[in-house]
Design a protein around this motif. Sequence first.
Motif, PDB file in Angstrom:
ATOM      1  N   VAL A   4       0.884  -1.204  -0.017  1.00 53.77           N
ATOM      2  CA  VAL A   4       0.074   0.058  -0.063  1.00 53.77           C
ATOM      3  C   VAL A   4       0.989   1.294  -0.054  1.00 53.77           C
ATOM      4  CG1 VAL A   4      -1.580   1.378   1.504  1.00 53.77           C
ATOM      5  CG2 VAL A   4      -1.850  -1.028   0.944  1.00 53.77           C
ATOM      6  N   GLY A   5       0.950   2.063  -0.935  1.00 55.03           N
ATOM      7  CA  GLY A   5       1.392   3.477  -1.131  1.00 55.03           C
ATOM      8  C   GLY A   5       0.752   4.546  -0.488  1.00 55.03           C
ATOM      9  N   ASN A   6      -0.767   4.393  -0.500  1.00 51.98           N
ATOM     10  CA  ASN A   6      -1.741   5.325  -0.134  1.00 51.98           C
ATOM     11  C   ASN A   6      -1.702   6.678  -1.058  1.00 51.98           C
ATOM     12  OD1 ASN A   6      -2.717   4.120   2.352  1.00 51.98           O
ATOM     13  ND2 ASN A   6      -0.608   4.769   3.267  1.00 51.98           N
ATOM     14  N   TYR A   7      -1.314   6.367  -2.417  1.00 53.18           N
ATOM     15  CA  TYR A   7      -1.298   7.430  -3.166  1.00 53.18           C
ATOM     16  C   TYR A   7      -0.484   8.680  -3.241  1.00 53.18           C
ATOM     17  CZ  TYR A   7      -5.759   5.739  -5.681  1.00 53.18           C
ATOM     18  OH  TYR A   7      -6.498   4.792  -6.305  1.00 53.18           O
ATOM     19  N   GLN A   8       0.325   8.130  -2.154  1.00 51.76           N
ATOM     20  CA  GLN A   8       1.355   9.355  -1.581  1.00 51.76           C
ATOM     21  C   GLN A   8       3.042   8.789  -1.923  1.00 51.76           C
ATOM     22  OE1 GLN A   8       0.474  12.187  -0.068  1.00 51.76           O
ATOM     23  NE2 GLN A   8      -1.634  11.363  -0.207  1.00 51.76           N
ATOM     24  N   GLN A   9       3.621   9.791  -2.573  1.00 51.62           N
ATOM     25  CA  GLN A   9       5.102   9.601  -2.990  1.00 51.62           C
ATOM     26  C   GLN A   9       5.824   8.876  -1.980  1.00 51.62           C
ATOM     27  OE1 GLN A   9       6.633  12.518  -5.683  1.00 51.62           O
ATOM     28  NE2 GLN A   9       8.771  11.946  -5.172  1.00 51.62           N
ATOM     29  N   PRO A  10       6.134   9.554  -0.576  1.00 47.61           N
ATOM     30  CA  PRO A  10       6.901   8.978   0.454  1.00 47.61           C
ATOM     31  C   PRO A  10       6.500   7.547   0.762  1.00 47.61           C
ATOM     32  CG  PRO A  10       6.140  11.208   1.073  1.00 47.61           C
ATOM     33  CD  PRO A  10       5.373  10.785  -0.134  1.00 47.61           C
ATOM     34  N   LEU A  18       3.381  -2.042 -11.157  1.00 45.98           N
ATOM     35  CA  LEU A  18       2.210  -1.525 -11.367  1.00 45.98           C
ATOM     36  C   LEU A  18       1.683  -0.623 -10.394  1.00 45.98           C
ATOM     37  CD1 LEU A  18       0.148  -2.001 -13.697  1.00 45.98           C
ATOM     38  CD2 LEU A  18      -0.876  -3.611 -12.486  1.00 45.98           C
ATOM     39  N   SER A  19       1.842   0.607 -10.858  1.00 47.79           N
ATOM     40  CA  SER A  19       1.469   1.519  -9.601  1.00 47.79           C
ATOM     41  C   SER A  19       0.158   2.261  -9.910  1.00 47.79           C
ATOM     42  CB  SER A  19       2.435   2.813  -9.726  1.00 47.79           C
ATOM     43  OG  SER A  19       2.199   3.822  -8.591  1.00 47.79           O
ATOM     44  N   ALA A  20      -0.795   2.233  -8.768  1.00 45.37           N
ATOM     45  CA  ALA A  20      -2.049   2.781  -9.027  1.00 45.37           C
ATOM     46  C   ALA A  20      -2.240   4.254  -9.124  1.00 45.37           C
ATOM     47  CB  ALA A  20      -3.104   2.292  -8.021  1.00 45.37           C
ATOM     48  N   ASN A  21      -0.982   5.144  -9.178  1.00 48.16           N
ATOM     49  CA  ASN A  21      -1.153   6.642  -9.408  1.00 48.16           C
ATOM     50  C   ASN A  21       0.460   6.994 -10.029  1.00 48.16           C
ATOM     51  OD1 ASN A  21      -0.071   7.449  -7.018  1.00 48.16           O
ATOM     52  ND2 ASN A  21      -1.488   8.909  -6.893  1.00 48.16           N
ATOM     53  N   ASP A  22       0.575   8.353 -10.141  1.00 49.40           N
ATOM     54  CA  ASP A  22       1.805   8.660 -10.790  1.00 49.40           C
ATOM     55  C   ASP A  22       2.510   9.137  -9.520  1.00 49.40           C
ATOM     56  OD1 ASP A  22       1.206   8.108 -13.281  1.00 49.40           O
ATOM     57  OD2 ASP A  22       0.817  10.338 -13.913  1.00 49.40           O
ATOM     58  N   ILE A  70       5.060   1.986 -14.579  1.00 46.26           N
ATOM     59  CA  ILE A  70       3.724   2.661 -15.193  1.00 46.26           C
ATOM     60  C   ILE A  70       2.774   3.170 -14.009  1.00 46.26           C
ATOM     61  CG2 ILE A  70       2.339   0.298 -15.143  1.00 46.26           C
ATOM     62  CD1 ILE A  70       1.279   1.221 -17.943  1.00 46.26           C
ATOM     63  N   GLY A  71       1.936   4.111 -14.283  1.00 45.09           N
ATOM     64  CA  GLY A  71       1.193   4.933 -13.292  1.00 45.09           C
ATOM     65  C   GLY A  71      -0.105   5.305 -13.895  1.00 45.09           C
ATOM     66  N   LEU A 109       7.537   4.230 -18.237  1.00 47.62           N
ATOM     67  CA  LEU A 109       6.801   3.436 -19.351  1.00 47.62           C
ATOM     68  C   LEU A 109       5.744   4.439 -19.891  1.00 47.62           C
ATOM     69  CD1 LEU A 109       6.721   1.318 -21.611  1.00 47.62           C
ATOM     70  CD2 LEU A 109       5.308   0.226 -20.035  1.00 47.62           C
ATOM     71  N   ALA A 110       4.846   4.580 -18.983  1.00 46.15           N
ATOM     72  CA  ALA A 110       3.555   5.323 -19.523  1.00 46.15           C
ATOM     73  C   ALA A 110       2.774   5.686 -18.270  1.00 46.15           C
ATOM     74  CB  ALA A 110       2.799   4.254 -20.420  1.00 46.15           C
ATOM     75  N   SER A 111       1.661   6.436 -18.557  1.00 47.85           N
ATOM     76  CA  SER A 111       0.812   6.731 -17.318  1.00 47.85           C
ATOM     77  C   SER A 111      -0.588   6.701 -18.484  1.00 47.85           C
ATOM     78  CB  SER A 111       0.900   8.123 -17.055  1.00 47.85           C
ATOM     79  OG  SER A 111       0.045   8.381 -15.822  1.00 47.85           O
ATOM     80  N   VAL A 112      -1.752   6.322 -17.465  1.00 47.66           N
ATOM     81  CA  VAL A 112      -3.109   6.529 -17.924  1.00 47.66           C
ATOM     82  C   VAL A 112      -3.634   7.871 -17.506  1.00 47.66           C
ATOM     83  CG1 VAL A 112      -5.450   5.342 -18.200  1.00 47.66           C
ATOM     84  CG2 VAL A 112      -3.080   4.043 -17.844  1.00 47.66           C
ATOM     85  N   ASP A 113      -4.507   8.572 -18.176  1.00 49.79           N
ATOM     86  CA  ASP A 113      -4.723  10.052 -18.100  1.00 49.79           C
ATOM     87  C   ASP A 113      -6.184  10.012 -17.327  1.00 49.79           C
ATOM     88  OD1 ASP A 113      -5.093  12.773 -17.987  1.00 49.79           O
ATOM     89  OD2 ASP A 113      -5.987  12.709 -20.088  1.00 49.79           O
ATOM     90  N   PHE A 114      -6.046   9.902 -15.968  1.00 47.47           N
ATOM     91  CA  PHE A 114      -7.345  10.198 -14.990  1.00 47.47           C
ATOM     92  C   PHE A 114      -7.068  11.760 -14.950  1.00 47.47           C
ATOM     93  CE2 PHE A 114      -9.315  10.857 -11.107  1.00 47.47           C
ATOM     94  CZ  PHE A 114     -10.437  10.161 -11.362  1.00 47.47           C
ATOM     95  N   ASN A 115      -7.760  12.746 -15.848  1.00 47.91           N
ATOM     96  CA  ASN A 115      -7.165  13.904 -16.002  1.00 47.91           C
ATOM     97  C   ASN A 115      -8.086  14.806 -14.787  1.00 47.91           C
ATOM     98  OD1 ASN A 115      -6.729  16.532 -16.791  1.00 47.91           O
ATOM     99  ND2 ASN A 115      -6.328  15.812 -18.801  1.00 47.91           N
TER     100      ASN A 115
END
Length: 319
Positions: free
Chosen positions: A188-194, A214-218, A238-239, A256-262
Motif C-alpha cells: 500500500v502506497g496510499n497514493y502518496q510518494q513517500p 504496476l502503480s495505481a497512480n503517478d 507505469i502509473g 513507461l507510461a501513464s493513464v490519463d485520469f485527468n
Amino acid sequence: MRRLTRLAVTAAMTLFAANAHAANDKMTIAVFTKNRTNPAYEAFRMASDQIARATGAQVVHYVPKQPDSVDEQIAMVDQVLKDRPDAVIFIPVDDVAMVDSVKRLNDAKIPVVLVSNPLPGSFVTYVGADDFEIGYREAHYLFENLGGKGKIVVIEGTPAAPTNRERLRGYQRAFAEFPAIEVLGSAVGNYQQPDARRAMAKLLAEHPQIDAVLSANDSMALGVLEALKTANRTAIVIGINGILPAVKQIEAGAILASVDFNMFKIGCTAMRAAVRYLRHEPLPEKIILPAEVIDKTNYRAWLVPVEQRSCPEWGEVAK
C-alpha cells in the motif's frame, strides 16, 4: 404629477439597487479535495479556480491538513453547513466514512456535485472516470510491453478509496488474460510518494528480481523510482494520472507510461456543472471523462504546465 414622478424615481432606484445587489452577489461554491500532497488535486483546484474566474463565481477550498483525513473532512462539512454556500463540489476522502456527512448536506438542501468517488446520496450530477477501465488499460499496456510474461509487484493506493478498489479490479481482469505474469507481491502506497517509496523499498528487499511495477497512480510511481535509484535497481514502471512530473519521466524514459485520469479536466467539468445547476441550465446525471494512455508517442501534449492549460468547453466533455 409630482407624486407620479416620485414613484417613478423610487421604482428606478429600487430596480438599480436590486441590479447592483445581483451584480455583487456572487455564487459561492465550496470545493472539497483530499489533500495538498497529490499534484492531481492541485490541478483540480486550479481548474475550478479557472472556471470560477470565467463565470464570476467565488470558490472556497476545503483541504485536510493531514492528507485524506476523515475527521478533518467531517469537520469541514460541519463548517459548510454553517456557512451555507450555494453549492458544494465534493471529493470524499472515504466513500463509507463520509456517507453521513453527505446525508447532512442533502438534508440541508445544499446542492452537491459528486466527483471521482461514488457514494450513496442525492447529487445534481457525478463527474469522474471509469477506474475499472483505467486499471485494466494500465495493466494490459504494461503486460503487452513485457511480452506477456514477467515478475511484477503492485503498489496500491489508499485502501478505503473506491478509485483504488476499482483499479485493482481492473488489474485482476488483466491478470486473467496474461497467465504468465507473476505477481510477486503488493504493498500500500496510499497514493502518496513517500509511502510508495517505503513500500517499494520493502518489496525490493524481499525480491531479488522485479521486472515491472504496476502503480495505481503517478505520485506513487515517482516514489517507486526513488526507491529503485536508492537500491541501484531497475524495473519498468507505469502509473495513472498524467501529472507533469510523471510525464517528464516518460520523456526521460524512466516511466513507461501513464493513464490519463485527468483531474484538471474533471475539475473544470465539476465547476462548470455546479455553475450550470445554479443557473438552472440542463445537466446529465453522470459525466464520465474518457482516459487515454500517455507514452512516448504522445506525451508532449501533457508537458504543458497545469497553470497554463485551458479548460475544455462544456460540449467537449458533456456528451
